[in-house]
Each structure stands twice: as C-alpha cells, then as structure tokens.
Design a protein around this motif. Structure first.
Motif, PDB file in Angstrom:
ATOM      1  N   PRO A  88       0.850  -1.193   0.000  1.00 25.12           N
ATOM      2  CA  PRO A  88       0.000   0.000   0.000  1.00 25.12           C
ATOM      3  C   PRO A  88       0.887   1.244   0.000  1.00 25.12           C
ATOM      4  O   PRO A  88       0.929   2.006   0.967  1.00 25.12           O
ATOM      5  CB  PRO A  88      -0.785  -0.149   1.308  1.00 25.12           C
ATOM      6  N   ILE A  89       1.614   1.435  -1.114  1.00 25.37           N
ATOM      7  CA  ILE A  89       2.703   2.407  -1.165  1.00 25.37           C
ATOM      8  C   ILE A  89       2.259   3.832  -0.864  1.00 25.37           C
ATOM      9  O   ILE A  89       3.042   4.653  -0.384  1.00 25.37           O
ATOM     10  CB  ILE A  89       3.408   2.345  -2.555  1.00 25.37           C
ATOM     11  N   GLU A  90       0.990   4.154  -1.114  1.00 20.25           N
ATOM     12  CA  GLU A  90       0.507   5.507  -0.863  1.00 20.25           C
ATOM     13  C   GLU A  90      -0.291   5.611   0.433  1.00 20.25           C
ATOM     14  O   GLU A  90      -0.934   6.621   0.701  1.00 20.25           O
ATOM     15  CB  GLU A  90      -0.339   5.981  -2.052  1.00 20.25           C
ATOM     16  N   SER A  91      -0.227   4.579   1.263  1.00 23.22           N
ATOM     17  CA  SER A  91      -0.955   4.576   2.524  1.00 23.22           C
ATOM     18  C   SER A  91      -0.419   5.649   3.467  1.00 23.22           C
ATOM     19  O   SER A  91       0.774   5.979   3.462  1.00 23.22           O
ATOM     20  CB  SER A  91      -0.831   3.201   3.192  1.00 23.22           C
ATOM     21  N   GLU A  92      -1.307   6.170   4.311  1.00 25.89           N
ATOM     22  CA  GLU A  92      -0.906   7.137   5.338  1.00 25.89           C
ATOM     23  C   GLU A  92      -0.273   6.435   6.528  1.00 25.89           C
ATOM     24  O   GLU A  92       0.305   7.082   7.394  1.00 25.89           O
ATOM     25  CB  GLU A  92      -2.132   7.933   5.799  1.00 25.89           C
ATOM     26  N   ASP A  93      -0.392   5.108   6.590  1.00 30.55           N
ATOM     27  CA  ASP A  93       0.185   4.324   7.682  1.00 30.55           C
ATOM     28  C   ASP A  93       1.582   3.869   7.268  1.00 30.55           C
ATOM     29  O   ASP A  93       1.738   2.944   6.467  1.00 30.55           O
ATOM     30  CB  ASP A  93      -0.709   3.116   7.972  1.00 30.55           C
ATOM     31  N   SER A 150       6.495   7.751   4.273  1.00 28.57           N
ATOM     32  CA  SER A 150       6.182   6.764   5.301  1.00 28.57           C
ATOM     33  C   SER A 150       7.108   6.907   6.506  1.00 28.57           C
ATOM     34  O   SER A 150       6.661   6.855   7.662  1.00 28.57           O
ATOM     35  CB  SER A 150       6.307   5.353   4.715  1.00 28.57           C
ATOM     36  N   PHE A 151       8.394   7.087   6.244  1.00 30.83           N
ATOM     37  CA  PHE A 151       9.339   7.273   7.349  1.00 30.83           C
ATOM     38  C   PHE A 151       9.095   8.602   8.068  1.00 30.83           C
ATOM     39  O   PHE A 151       9.315   8.708   9.279  1.00 30.83           O
ATOM     40  CB  PHE A 151      10.781   7.203   6.841  1.00 30.83           C
ATOM     41  N   ARG A 152       8.641   9.611   7.332  1.00 32.43           N
ATOM     42  CA  ARG A 152       8.327  10.885   7.965  1.00 32.43           C
ATOM     43  C   ARG A 152       7.158  10.724   8.941  1.00 32.43           C
ATOM     44  O   ARG A 152       7.165  11.283  10.048  1.00 32.43           O
ATOM     45  CB  ARG A 152       7.994  11.932   6.901  1.00 32.43           C
ATOM     46  N   THR A 153       6.161   9.931   8.521  1.00 35.85           N
ATOM     47  CA  THR A 153       5.031   9.648   9.407  1.00 35.85           C
ATOM     48  C   THR A 153       5.500   8.916  10.659  1.00 35.85           C
ATOM     49  O   THR A 153       5.090   9.243  11.782  1.00 35.85           O
ATOM     50  CB  THR A 153       3.981   8.786   8.670  1.00 35.85           C
ATOM     51  N   LEU A 154       6.368   7.933  10.472  1.00 34.74           N
ATOM     52  CA  LEU A 154       6.899   7.183  11.610  1.00 34.74           C
ATOM     53  C   LEU A 154       7.731   8.078  12.523  1.00 34.74           C
ATOM     54  O   LEU A 154       7.695   7.932  13.751  1.00 34.74           O
ATOM     55  CB  LEU A 154       7.735   6.003  11.108  1.00 34.74           C
ATOM     56  N   LEU A 160      10.905   6.539  14.687  1.00 31.23           N
ATOM     57  CA  LEU A 160      12.145   6.513  13.908  1.00 31.23           C
ATOM     58  C   LEU A 160      13.311   6.733  14.855  1.00 31.23           C
ATOM     59  O   LEU A 160      13.301   7.663  15.668  1.00 31.23           O
ATOM     60  CB  LEU A 160      12.116   7.604  12.836  1.00 31.23           C
ATOM     61  N   ARG A 161      14.322   5.865  14.766  1.00 28.13           N
ATOM     62  CA  ARG A 161      15.448   5.937  15.682  1.00 28.13           C
ATOM     63  C   ARG A 161      16.171   7.270  15.577  1.00 28.13           C
ATOM     64  O   ARG A 161      16.238   7.888  14.507  1.00 28.13           O
ATOM     65  CB  ARG A 161      16.444   4.808  15.396  1.00 28.13           C
ATOM     66  N   HIS A 162      16.765   7.675  16.687  1.00 23.77           N
ATOM     67  CA  HIS A 162      17.516   8.928  16.736  1.00 23.77           C
ATOM     68  C   HIS A 162      18.689   8.884  15.758  1.00 23.77           C
ATOM     69  O   HIS A 162      19.408   7.886  15.676  1.00 23.77           O
ATOM     70  CB  HIS A 162      18.048   9.173  18.158  1.00 23.77           C
ATOM     71  N   GLY A 163      18.878   9.966  15.025  1.00 20.41           N
ATOM     72  CA  GLY A 163      19.992  10.062  14.097  1.00 20.41           C
ATOM     73  C   GLY A 163      19.663   9.658  12.678  1.00 20.41           C
ATOM     74  O   GLY A 163      20.448   9.894  11.757  1.00 20.41           O
ATOM     75  N   MET A 164      18.481   9.053  12.456  1.00 18.22           N
ATOM     76  CA  MET A 164      18.062   8.653  11.115  1.00 18.22           C
ATOM     77  C   MET A 164      17.051   9.669  10.585  1.00 18.22           C
ATOM     78  O   MET A 164      16.152  10.095  11.292  1.00 18.22           O
ATOM     79  CB  MET A 164      17.429   7.265  11.144  1.00 18.22           C
ATOM     80  N   THR A 165      17.209  10.072   9.329  1.00 13.99           N
ATOM     81  CA  THR A 165      16.256  10.993   8.712  1.00 13.99           C
ATOM     82  C   THR A 165      15.362  10.216   7.742  1.00 13.99           C
ATOM     83  O   THR A 165      15.780   9.182   7.199  1.00 13.99           O
ATOM     84  CB  THR A 165      16.973  12.106   7.938  1.00 13.99           C
ATOM     85  N   PRO A 166      14.145  10.695   7.514  1.00 16.54           N
ATOM     86  CA  PRO A 166      13.259  10.006   6.573  1.00 16.54           C
ATOM     87  C   PRO A 166      13.864   9.841   5.185  1.00 16.54           C
ATOM     88  O   PRO A 166      13.726   8.781   4.568  1.00 16.54           O
ATOM     89  CB  PRO A 166      12.012  10.904   6.547  1.00 16.54           C
ATOM     90  N   ARG A 167      14.525  10.871   4.668  1.00 14.26           N
ATOM     91  CA  ARG A 167      15.091  10.764   3.331  1.00 14.26           C
ATOM     92  C   ARG A 167      16.220   9.739   3.280  1.00 14.26           C
ATOM     93  O   ARG A 167      16.288   8.917   2.364  1.00 14.26           O
ATOM     94  CB  ARG A 167      15.596  12.119   2.844  1.00 14.26           C
ATOM     95  N   ARG A 168      17.104   9.780   4.277  1.00 14.57           N
ATOM     96  CA  ARG A 168      18.201   8.803   4.285  1.00 14.57           C
ATOM     97  C   ARG A 168      17.658   7.386   4.419  1.00 14.57           C
ATOM     98  O   ARG A 168      18.138   6.456   3.765  1.00 14.57           O
ATOM     99  CB  ARG A 168      19.163   9.105   5.434  1.00 14.57           C
ATOM    100  N   ALA A 169      16.641   7.217   5.235  1.00 17.10           N
ATOM    101  CA  ALA A 169      16.040   5.892   5.414  1.00 17.10           C
ATOM    102  C   ALA A 169      15.433   5.394   4.104  1.00 17.10           C
ATOM    103  O   ALA A 169      15.547   4.208   3.770  1.00 17.10           O
ATOM    104  CB  ALA A 169      14.976   5.946   6.507  1.00 17.10           C
TER     105      ALA A 169
END
Length: 219
Positions: A88-93, A150-154, A160-169
C-alpha cells in the motif's frame, strides 16, 4: 415504432463486448511479453515470439502496442500494478508500507525471471537513450518519495530511531531492496530477501512486524 433505446442498447452491448475482448487480448500480450522478456531479456526477446504465444501475427500485436518500447513500458507498468496489490505504497500508515515492502520481497522470491528482468533493465536504463530510461527515473522518484513520506510519518509518531532521517532511510531502503535482489539472483540460497529487509528496517524503526492490515480488518 422502434424507440431510441431499442436501437442503441444492442450497439452498447456490442461495444462493451469489443472493449472486453480488446482488453483481454492486451492482457494476454502483456503476460506473454513478461514471460519472453524474463526468459530472453528485452533485447533478445522478439515481438514475433510474443505474438506467437498469443496466437496472432506480429502486425496484430502492433495494433495494440505501437512498438517494442511501448510494450516494454506497459510490461513494467503491469509489474508495478501487481506490486501495488502487495504494497500500500501511498498509505498514510507508514508501518503498513514497510510491512508491504517486506511482503513484496517475499513474493519476488517466487518470480526469479521477473526479478532478473527488472534488475537487468534498471542497470541498462541508466543510459539516457535506453527505451526504459524515463520509466525508471520516474519509478525511483515515486518510490523514494512515498517511502520517505512513510518514514516521515513514523518519525512524527516517535518511532524513527535517533539520528536517522526520513530521506536517508528511504534511500537506504531502495538501495537495499535492489542490492538484495542482485545478491539473491547470483546465489539464491545465500540469503532471504524478506528477512534481511525486515532486519534493516528494525534497526531504525520501532514497529510491530507481525501486524497486517488484514489482521486489523478481521479483528
């Protein structure tokens, strides 16, 4: 006296029948092309072979797809449509998206020919004059963008663990998925793509990996 409805209803039924037959033929061509390209590669796979598999002439095939490049793009889009049924690539979850990517990695292990076609084409398509170049540029932008969201939502949920950014993830996720496919194609008993992908995700997000949308729907 014959009414307007009397004359147009049969015509509508005829058109629906023609449309359905055309769509069935296009789908048969796409299925055959996916098989041929997976077995022989894009460059070696011939339109004649594809046409033969669906019981038509090469000219008949070109009535549905104007050339080999157009057919290739349609095949790749068909593969993406099947992938979207799992992810569900466009899911809000955000968690559901990551779980879906793991499900997709598991599914891909059952379709080695398709994985090989995709991996080979994505490498060849780095050349700007390759017929699939534009497709892969758009696909990577779309995939990275949705996974990053998705990572931004998390991150906003504090998972999301400290030190990780949504884009890098997101970049790491796409790189890992593609890299795992290459390693798996070379030595399929050496690794489990789904397990390795989940392990990587678990290293920087806090998610209950056992949950699935279908589990929640049935509860």
């Amino acid at each position: 006296m014959m009414t307007t409805t009397d004359t147009t209803a049969p015509e509508r039924r005829r058109r629906r029948g023609t449309y359905a037959k055309t769509e069935a033929t296009r789908q048969a061509i796409l299925d055959a092309a996916l098989e041929v390209f997976s077995q022989s590669g894009y460059r070696a796979g011939s339109l004649r072979d594809i046409a033969t598999r669906v019981g038509m002439s090469e000219a008949g095939l070109l009535h549905h797809f104007r050339n080999k490049s157009a057919l290739l793009e349609a095949v790749l889009e068909e593969r993406d449509a099947r992938a979207r049924a799992l992810v569900p690539i466009e899911s809000e979850d955000g968690a559901d998206v990551l779980r879906g990517l793991i499900d997709l990695a598991s599914h891909n292990a059952s379709t080695p020919g398709v994985v090989e076609l995709y991996t080979t084409l994505s490498a060849e398509a780095t050349a700007s004059d390759h017929p699939a170049h534009g497709y892969f540029v758009r696909r990577y932008e779309y995939t990275r963008g949705n996974i990053e969201r998705s990572f931004r939502t998390l991150r906003d949920e504090g998972r999301l663990r400290h030190g990780m950014t949504p884009r890098r993830a997101a970049i790491m996720a796409v790189a890992l998925m593609d890299g795992l496919q290459v390693q798996w194609l070379l030595e399929r008993d050496a690794l489990d793509m789904a397990a390795e992908l989940q392990a990587m995700f678990a290293s920087f997000v806090d998610i209950d990996w056992s949950r699935r949308p279908r589990d929640e729907a049935s509860s």
